[in-house]
Design an enzyme around this catalytic site. Structure first.
Site, PDB file in Angstrom:
ATOM      1  N   GLU A   1       0.856  -1.180   0.000  1.00 52.33           N
ATOM      2  CA  GLU A   1       0.000   0.000   0.000  1.00 52.33           C
ATOM      3  C   GLU A   1       0.893   1.231   0.000  1.00 52.33           C
ATOM      4  OE1 GLU A   1      -3.127  -0.022  -0.398  1.00 52.33           O
ATOM      5  OE2 GLU A   1      -3.689  -2.089   0.066  1.00 52.33           O
TER       6      GLU A   1
ATOM      7  N   ASP B   1     -18.960 -10.491  -8.283  1.00 51.16           N
ATOM      8  CA  ASP B   1     -18.796  -9.589  -7.151  1.00 51.16           C
ATOM      9  C   ASP B   1     -18.164  -8.265  -7.580  1.00 51.16           C
ATOM     10  OD1 ASP B   1     -18.972  -9.083  -4.258  1.00 51.16           O
ATOM     11  OD2 ASP B   1     -16.779  -9.181  -4.284  1.00 51.16           O
TER      12      ASP B   1
END
Length: 293
Positions: free
Chosen positions: A210, A235
């Site tokens: 990240e 999804d």
């Protein structure tokens, strides 16, 4: 100036004399022979893809006979000859990249505009030794594997299937970096969707990168785990079509750049270069799809 020997388009990449002619042409004038080489490489790639698709088809009865195999081989060759070298196809990209690998001549070094550089938005991983490398075949296999699921997601979201495949390819490294469960089985999560938003299903804990204040940081995150690729694509389709966060992205998915930039603005990933990476990967997907048609 001595005329270059021409390679017949009817002998694409399968005739030894054609290859000899191509080598002679390249020795005399590499730039003039570039187009012929690009078309040859495209033909090789397309023939390998078609053969792999034939081999993957279950044979029974007549389909396994020598006469039918010979006929289908001839048909594949004819189709390859017809499709190879079309404007906007894989040969154009190969030609541009090969030309960028040539050593600069004296004239080129004096005129910067004479250099041929592949546009950033159209980069593909075709190397000088030809497009039929293991990496390119793996990418083509990935596109075929998820194509039907991406088309189903396109019908639900309106986002082009090629954009969806491109994002799955970027997030999973063309399937090679697919998120795995603790026991090594696949989570089928090709989109890097985290287990947030009230997710009640299975999860996988994975070390991921990240960007915090623009700096890459390794962290452990929970990601959604599915029972199949179909569940994963369904999804993903629900996520981007029903969330207000991605509403503008879906409505503005008329171009590769708009979709990629919209995904970055919506915060799909923290990577500051996400839009450019996604754009390049989608363009690779589009190039592969053109070769597979």
């Amino acid at each position: 100036m001595t005329a270059l020997p021409q390679v017949s388009s009817n002998a694409l990449s399968i005739d030894g004399r054609s290859l000899d002619g191509l080598r002679n042409a390249a020795a005399q004038d590499p730039k003039s022979a570039m187009r012929q080489a690009a078309v040859q490489f495209e033909a090789i790639f397309m023939q390998m893809v078609m053969k792999s698709m034939r081999d993957a088809t279950e044979k029974s009865g007549l389909m396994g006979s020598a006469s039918v195999d010979t006929f289908t081989g001839m048909l594949d060759t004819q189709m390859t000859q017809k499709w190879s070298g079309r404007a906007g196809g894989l040969a154009d990209m190969i030609e541009r990249q090969l030309s960028g690998r040539l050593p600069a001549t004296k004239t080129d070094s004096m005129n910067p505009e004479s250099s041929t550089v592949l546009p950033r938005g159209a980069e593909v991983s075709i190397r000088p030794e030809g497009p039929a490398s293991r990496t390119d075949m793996e990418k083509a296999t990935f596109v075929r594997k998820v194509d039907a699921h991406a088309r189903a997601a396109e019908r639900e979201t309106g986002v082009p299937a090629s954009f969806i495949i491109g994002q799955a390819a970027l997030e999973s490294g063309w399937g090679r970096g697919e998120i795995r469960n603790s026991d090594g089985t696949s989570s089928f999560n090709l989109f890097g969707v985290k287990a947030t938003g009230g997710w009640k299903g299975a999860t996988s804990d994975v070390v991921t990168t990240e960007y915090v204040d623009g700096k890459p940081t390794k962290v452990v995150e929970k990601f959604r785990a599915y029972g199949s690729y179909q569940e994963a694509f369904s999804d993903y389709a629900r996520l981007i079509s029903r969330s207000a966060r991605y509403g503008d992205v879906v409505r503005g998915s008329g171009s590769v750049e708009a979709f990629s930039q919209g995904m970055q603005r919506a915060g799909y990933a923290t990577d500051p270069a996400y839009a450019s990476k996604l754009s390049r990967t989608i363009n690779q997907t589009l190039a592969l799809q053109r070769a597979l048609v």
